[in-house]
Design a protein around this motif. Structure first.
Motif, mmCIF file in Angstrom:
data_model
loop_
_atom_site.group_PDB
_atom_site.id
_atom_site.type_symbol
_atom_site.label_atom_id
_atom_site.label_comp_id
_atom_site.label_asym_id
_atom_site.label_seq_id
_atom_site.Cartn_x
_atom_site.Cartn_y
_atom_site.Cartn_z
ATOM 1 N N VAL A 25 45.377 16.353 87.585
ATOM 2 C CA VAL A 25 44.587 16.660 86.527
ATOM 3 C C VAL A 25 43.902 15.752 85.845
ATOM 4 C CG1 VAL A 25 44.823 17.933 84.137
ATOM 5 C CG2 VAL A 25 46.432 18.570 85.952
ATOM 6 N N ASP A 26 44.590 14.611 85.635
ATOM 7 C CA ASP A 26 43.522 13.538 85.024
ATOM 8 C C ASP A 26 42.360 12.918 86.015
ATOM 9 O OD1 ASP A 26 43.239 11.283 83.065
ATOM 10 O OD2 ASP A 26 43.737 10.116 84.799
ATOM 11 N N ASP A 27 42.619 13.062 87.218
ATOM 12 C CA ASP A 27 41.619 12.807 88.099
ATOM 13 C C ASP A 27 40.631 14.128 88.483
ATOM 14 O OD1 ASP A 27 40.461 10.958 89.942
ATOM 15 O OD2 ASP A 27 41.281 12.197 91.684
ATOM 16 N N GLY A 28 40.840 15.207 87.612
ATOM 17 C CA GLY A 28 39.980 16.351 87.660
ATOM 18 C C GLY A 28 40.239 17.579 88.754
ATOM 19 N N ALA A 29 41.408 17.399 89.149
ATOM 20 C CA ALA A 29 41.736 18.778 90.189
ATOM 21 C C ALA A 29 41.973 19.793 89.242
ATOM 22 C CB ALA A 29 43.112 18.223 90.774
ATOM 23 N N SER A 30 41.462 21.014 89.486
ATOM 24 C CA SER A 30 41.334 22.055 89.211
ATOM 25 C C SER A 30 42.742 23.029 89.595
ATOM 26 C CB SER A 30 40.316 23.143 89.564
ATOM 27 O OG SER A 30 40.327 24.264 88.935
ATOM 28 N N GLY A 58 44.687 24.717 87.209
ATOM 29 C CA GLY A 58 45.074 25.668 86.118
ATOM 30 C C GLY A 58 45.438 24.950 84.809
ATOM 31 N N PHE A 59 45.177 23.733 84.773
ATOM 32 C CA PHE A 59 45.421 22.868 83.403
ATOM 33 C C PHE A 59 44.225 22.414 82.830
ATOM 34 C CE2 PHE A 59 49.086 22.810 86.204
ATOM 35 C CZ PHE A 59 50.169 23.499 85.668
ATOM 36 N N VAL A 60 43.961 22.343 81.585
ATOM 37 C CA VAL A 60 42.999 21.397 80.896
ATOM 38 C C VAL A 60 43.544 20.367 79.968
ATOM 39 C CG1 VAL A 60 41.296 23.541 80.843
ATOM 40 C CG2 VAL A 60 42.992 23.274 78.973
ATOM 41 N N THR A 61 42.519 19.304 79.853
ATOM 42 C CA THR A 61 43.068 18.368 79.056
ATOM 43 C C THR A 61 42.876 18.670 77.593
ATOM 44 O OG1 THR A 61 40.791 17.496 79.333
ATOM 45 C CG2 THR A 61 42.504 16.556 81.006
ATOM 46 N N PRO A 62 43.797 18.005 76.684
ATOM 47 C CA PRO A 62 44.584 16.969 77.294
ATOM 48 C C PRO A 62 45.746 17.681 77.863
ATOM 49 C CG PRO A 62 44.765 17.240 74.837
ATOM 50 C CD PRO A 62 43.633 18.248 75.317
ATOM 51 N N PHE A 63 46.353 16.898 78.992
ATOM 52 C CA PHE A 63 47.425 17.310 79.549
ATOM 53 C C PHE A 63 48.111 16.017 80.091
ATOM 54 C CE2 PHE A 63 49.468 18.445 83.594
ATOM 55 C CZ PHE A 63 50.009 19.788 83.328
ATOM 56 N N GLY A 64 49.225 15.734 79.754
ATOM 57 C CA GLY A 64 50.122 14.677 80.050
ATOM 58 C C GLY A 64 51.237 14.925 80.730
ATOM 59 N N GLN A 65 52.211 13.712 80.831
ATOM 60 C CA GLN A 65 53.443 13.824 81.610
ATOM 61 C C GLN A 65 54.404 14.911 81.186
ATOM 62 O OE1 GLN A 65 54.607 11.709 84.275
ATOM 63 N NE2 GLN A 65 56.668 12.329 84.337
ATOM 64 N N GLU A 66 54.524 14.929 79.524
ATOM 65 C CA GLU A 66 55.235 15.991 78.932
ATOM 66 C C GLU A 66 55.022 17.373 79.440
ATOM 67 O OE1 GLU A 66 56.424 17.037 74.405
ATOM 68 O OE2 GLU A 66 56.451 14.881 74.875
ATOM 69 N N SER A 67 53.682 17.478 78.943
ATOM 70 C CA SER A 67 53.081 18.989 79.460
ATOM 71 C C SER A 67 53.415 19.447 80.934
ATOM 72 C CB SER A 67 51.837 19.131 79.359
ATOM 73 O OG SER A 67 51.576 19.099 77.927
ATOM 74 N N PRO A 93 39.721 20.832 84.373
ATOM 75 C CA PRO A 93 40.353 20.201 83.293
ATOM 76 C C PRO A 93 39.747 19.710 81.985
ATOM 77 C CG PRO A 93 40.870 19.145 85.495
ATOM 78 C CD PRO A 93 40.003 19.964 85.598
ATOM 79 N N ASP A 94 38.345 19.261 82.257
ATOM 80 C CA ASP A 94 37.439 19.168 81.088
ATOM 81 C C ASP A 94 36.815 20.582 80.333
ATOM 82 O OD1 ASP A 94 35.250 20.054 82.426
ATOM 83 O OD2 ASP A 94 34.321 18.069 82.743
ATOM 84 N N GLY A 95 37.265 21.736 80.926
ATOM 85 C CA GLY A 95 37.007 22.925 80.363
ATOM 86 C C GLY A 95 35.828 23.771 80.765
ATOM 87 N N THR A 96 35.131 22.993 81.556
ATOM 88 C CA THR A 96 33.804 23.530 82.406
ATOM 89 C C THR A 96 34.051 24.506 83.411
ATOM 90 O OG1 THR A 96 32.924 21.325 82.275
ATOM 91 C CG2 THR A 96 31.505 22.935 83.722
#
Length: 175
Positions: free
Chosen positions: A27-32, A34-43, A157-160
């Protein structure tokens, strides 16, 4: 050394943190996915833990790919639950850590899931991915057929909003 293994329910529980690190990286690298940032290890860990009942029930099959013992990729297969759809399944959450890309792991994971689907009686696989993504190239070059593109289908992930390509693959016995 590369290994690919299907996770039992117990193994899945033991791998949640590793799977979470992989998902957070993707997700941090931009893969679509199903998640949007902020998104980390806990989520990411919470999402994987929510899959545990499906893995335990066999309604979601999960494989992991390891490179030199490090979890570097995963793919899931979801057999159709409807009585009139038992001949098909869906490929979901194929991802490879950004540091492990370009080594054939995505193709190997995909081939493993395809073979398992065939062995379980599925003859049609479905999936979707962001149009123009690296993943789309993997599917196109792997014999998948794009049957449509839906504009603005999902947010990156950036909402676009991004277009999404839908694919199928008919499975047949090896020649």
């Amino acid at each position: 050394m590369r290994t690919i293994a299907r996770l039992s329910a117990e193994e899945f529980e033991q791998c949640v943190e590793e799977l979470a690190a992989l998902l957070a990286d993707a997700v941090d690298d931009g893969a679509s996915l199903g998640f949007v940032t902020p998104f980390g290890q806990e989520s990411a860990a919470a999402w994987w833990r929510a899959q545990a009942p499906a893995v335990a029930a066999g309604s979601q099959l999960v494989w992991v790919g390891r490179l030199d013992g490090v979890l570097a990729g995963t793919v899931s297969l979801i057999p159709a639950a409807k009585a009139n759809a038992r001949h098909r399944a869906e490929i979901v959450k194929l991802m490879v850590h950004r540091d492990a890309r370009g080594q054939g792991l995505a193709r190997a994971l995909l081939a493993t899931a395809e073979q398992a689907a065939f062995d379980a009686g599925a003859r049609l696989l479905l999936l979707d991915t962001e149009t123009g993504s690296t993943a789309e190239h993997v599917y196109l070059s792997g014999g998948w057929t794009r049957y449509g593109v839906v504009p603005g289908y999902a947010a990156s992930p950036d909402g676009t909003l991004r277009d999404c390509s839908f694919f199928y693959k008919r499975l047949a016995p090896p020649a």
